[in-house]
Design a protein around this motif. Sequence first.
Motif, mmCIF file in Angstrom:
data_model
loop_
_atom_site.group_PDB
_atom_site.id
_atom_site.type_symbol
_atom_site.label_atom_id
_atom_site.label_comp_id
_atom_site.label_asym_id
_atom_site.label_seq_id
_atom_site.Cartn_x
_atom_site.Cartn_y
_atom_site.Cartn_z
ATOM 1 N N TYR A 125 0.841 -1.203 0.000
ATOM 2 C CA TYR A 125 0.000 0.000 0.000
ATOM 3 C C TYR A 125 0.876 1.253 0.000
ATOM 4 N N LEU A 126 1.901 1.264 0.820
ATOM 5 C CA LEU A 126 2.786 2.420 0.884
ATOM 6 C C LEU A 126 3.480 2.670 -0.450
ATOM 7 N N ALA A 127 3.965 1.604 -1.075
ATOM 8 C CA ALA A 127 4.672 1.745 -2.351
ATOM 9 C C ALA A 127 3.786 2.399 -3.409
ATOM 10 N N VAL A 128 2.554 1.898 -3.515
ATOM 11 C CA VAL A 128 1.639 2.404 -4.543
ATOM 12 C C VAL A 128 1.110 3.791 -4.184
ATOM 13 N N SER A 129 0.759 4.010 -2.917
ATOM 14 C CA SER A 129 0.192 5.303 -2.523
ATOM 15 C C SER A 129 1.218 6.427 -2.637
ATOM 16 N N ILE A 130 2.465 6.135 -2.321
ATOM 17 C CA ILE A 130 3.521 7.149 -2.472
ATOM 18 C C ILE A 130 3.704 7.501 -3.947
ATOM 19 N N TYR A 131 3.628 6.484 -4.810
ATOM 20 C CA TYR A 131 3.744 6.730 -6.246
ATOM 21 C C TYR A 131 2.585 7.603 -6.733
ATOM 22 N N LYS A 132 1.365 7.285 -6.282
ATOM 23 C CA LYS A 132 0.182 8.020 -6.744
ATOM 24 C C LYS A 132 0.106 9.435 -6.170
ATOM 25 N N GLU A 133 0.389 9.554 -4.879
ATOM 26 C CA GLU A 133 0.193 10.840 -4.212
ATOM 27 C C GLU A 133 1.374 11.791 -4.358
ATOM 28 N N LYS A 134 2.574 11.245 -4.443
ATOM 29 C CA LYS A 134 3.782 12.078 -4.495
ATOM 30 C C LYS A 134 4.485 12.030 -5.846
ATOM 31 N N SER A 135 3.958 11.229 -6.778
ATOM 32 C CA SER A 135 4.600 11.046 -8.091
ATOM 33 C C SER A 135 6.068 10.647 -7.920
ATOM 34 N N SER A 136 6.304 9.777 -6.949
ATOM 35 C CA SER A 136 7.662 9.344 -6.630
ATOM 36 C C SER A 136 7.762 7.822 -6.683
ATOM 37 N N VAL A 137 8.878 7.331 -7.221
ATOM 38 C CA VAL A 137 9.098 5.885 -7.288
ATOM 39 C C VAL A 137 9.872 5.379 -6.075
ATOM 40 N N LEU A 138 10.210 6.273 -5.143
ATOM 41 C CA LEU A 138 11.017 5.869 -3.989
ATOM 42 C C LEU A 138 10.308 4.804 -3.150
ATOM 43 N N GLY A 139 8.984 4.915 -3.018
ATOM 44 C CA GLY A 139 8.239 3.911 -2.257
ATOM 45 C C GLY A 139 8.387 2.536 -2.859
ATOM 46 N N VAL A 140 8.307 2.467 -4.179
ATOM 47 C CA VAL A 140 8.459 1.184 -4.880
ATOM 48 C C VAL A 140 9.869 0.650 -4.713
ATOM 49 N N LEU A 141 10.851 1.514 -4.943
ATOM 50 C CA LEU A 141 12.251 1.082 -4.932
ATOM 51 C C LEU A 141 12.722 0.624 -3.554
ATOM 52 N N PHE A 142 12.071 1.096 -2.494
ATOM 53 C CA PHE A 142 12.467 0.694 -1.145
ATOM 54 C C PHE A 142 11.521 -0.345 -0.542
ATOM 55 N N CYS A 143 10.215 -0.158 -0.716
ATOM 56 C CA CYS A 143 9.254 -1.058 -0.061
ATOM 57 C C CYS A 143 9.313 -2.483 -0.603
ATOM 58 N N VAL A 144 9.524 -2.640 -1.906
ATOM 59 C CA VAL A 144 9.563 -3.986 -2.482
ATOM 60 C C VAL A 144 10.755 -4.796 -1.969
ATOM 61 N N PRO A 145 11.993 -4.259 -2.057
ATOM 62 C CA PRO A 145 13.117 -5.017 -1.492
ATOM 63 C C PRO A 145 12.958 -5.280 0.001
ATOM 64 N N VAL A 146 12.354 -4.327 0.726
ATOM 65 C CA VAL A 146 12.180 -4.504 2.174
ATOM 66 C C VAL A 146 11.261 -5.677 2.465
ATOM 67 N N PHE A 147 10.125 -5.791 1.759
ATOM 68 C CA PHE A 147 9.216 -6.900 2.083
ATOM 69 C C PHE A 147 9.853 -8.243 1.727
ATOM 70 N N ILE A 148 10.648 -8.278 0.673
ATOM 71 C CA ILE A 148 11.298 -9.532 0.285
ATOM 72 C C ILE A 148 12.374 -9.920 1.299
ATOM 73 N N LEU A 149 13.219 -8.969 1.659
ATOM 74 C CA LEU A 149 14.324 -9.261 2.575
ATOM 75 C C LEU A 149 13.836 -9.551 3.995
ATOM 76 N N CYS A 150 12.661 -9.032 4.337
ATOM 77 C CA CYS A 150 12.075 -9.323 5.656
ATOM 78 C C CYS A 150 11.430 -10.709 5.695
ATOM 79 N N GLY A 151 11.197 -11.301 4.530
ATOM 80 C CA GLY A 151 10.533 -12.602 4.493
ATOM 81 C C GLY A 151 9.024 -12.511 4.529
ATOM 82 N N PHE A 152 8.471 -11.321 4.202
ATOM 83 C CA PHE A 152 7.019 -11.165 4.157
ATOM 84 C C PHE A 152 6.459 -11.837 2.899
#
Length: 202
Positions: A125-152
């Motif tokens: 949710y954070l990755a997509v909402s940050i992209y939509k609301e802030k026009s920023s890809v930073l949420g995607v670039l950080f949230c995706v690796p974080v969920f994978i490395l955390c084992g989620f």
Amino acid sequence: MLKTFRESLCAGVLITIGGTVFLSCENKTVGAVLFSVALLCICYKGYYLFTGKIGYLVEQHRKKDFADLLIGLLGNLICTFLLGMLLRNVLPDIGDKAAQMCSAKLMQNPLHTFIRGFFCGILMYLAVSIYKEKSSVLGVLFCVPVFILCGFEHSIADMFYFGTSGLFDVKIILFMALVVAGNTFGAMLLPALKGIPKPDEK
């Protein structure tokens, strides 16, 4: 609904590519970072990914939204599973790696599986909402690796892994149901806590 289904298949193709590059990388961190290309392209192209849409159900309750989510989820799951089965034959090395990984997933405590899915839902949710609301890809670039490395657990990616693994077990149904539920409630957490903004607050 047909448009949603087509777009969900497109998203499934991209998640398949992300899962393939993750399984292909010896270094887990590198694989996790490269996986983010899938969500990045989905956001830019506007394709339908269940885990990126479900959190917005807190704000939208139309009958069409529920129907779209169901169609989108089915399209995502069917596409990733079938493409996973295809790639298992084309790239046997990732098939073996997926089988090992999925066997471990099925050994998890069911509550742990739900919780892992829950926290993945928050990050999606954070990755997509940050992209939509802030026009920023930073949420995607950080949230995706974080969920994978955390084992989620990400339901659509997991379906790809199961398709690639070659495993067929009734336990997969329960596992996937728990992950989908976890992703759903996790994605809804932050918008629910924040509350639906009034018209003059938007």
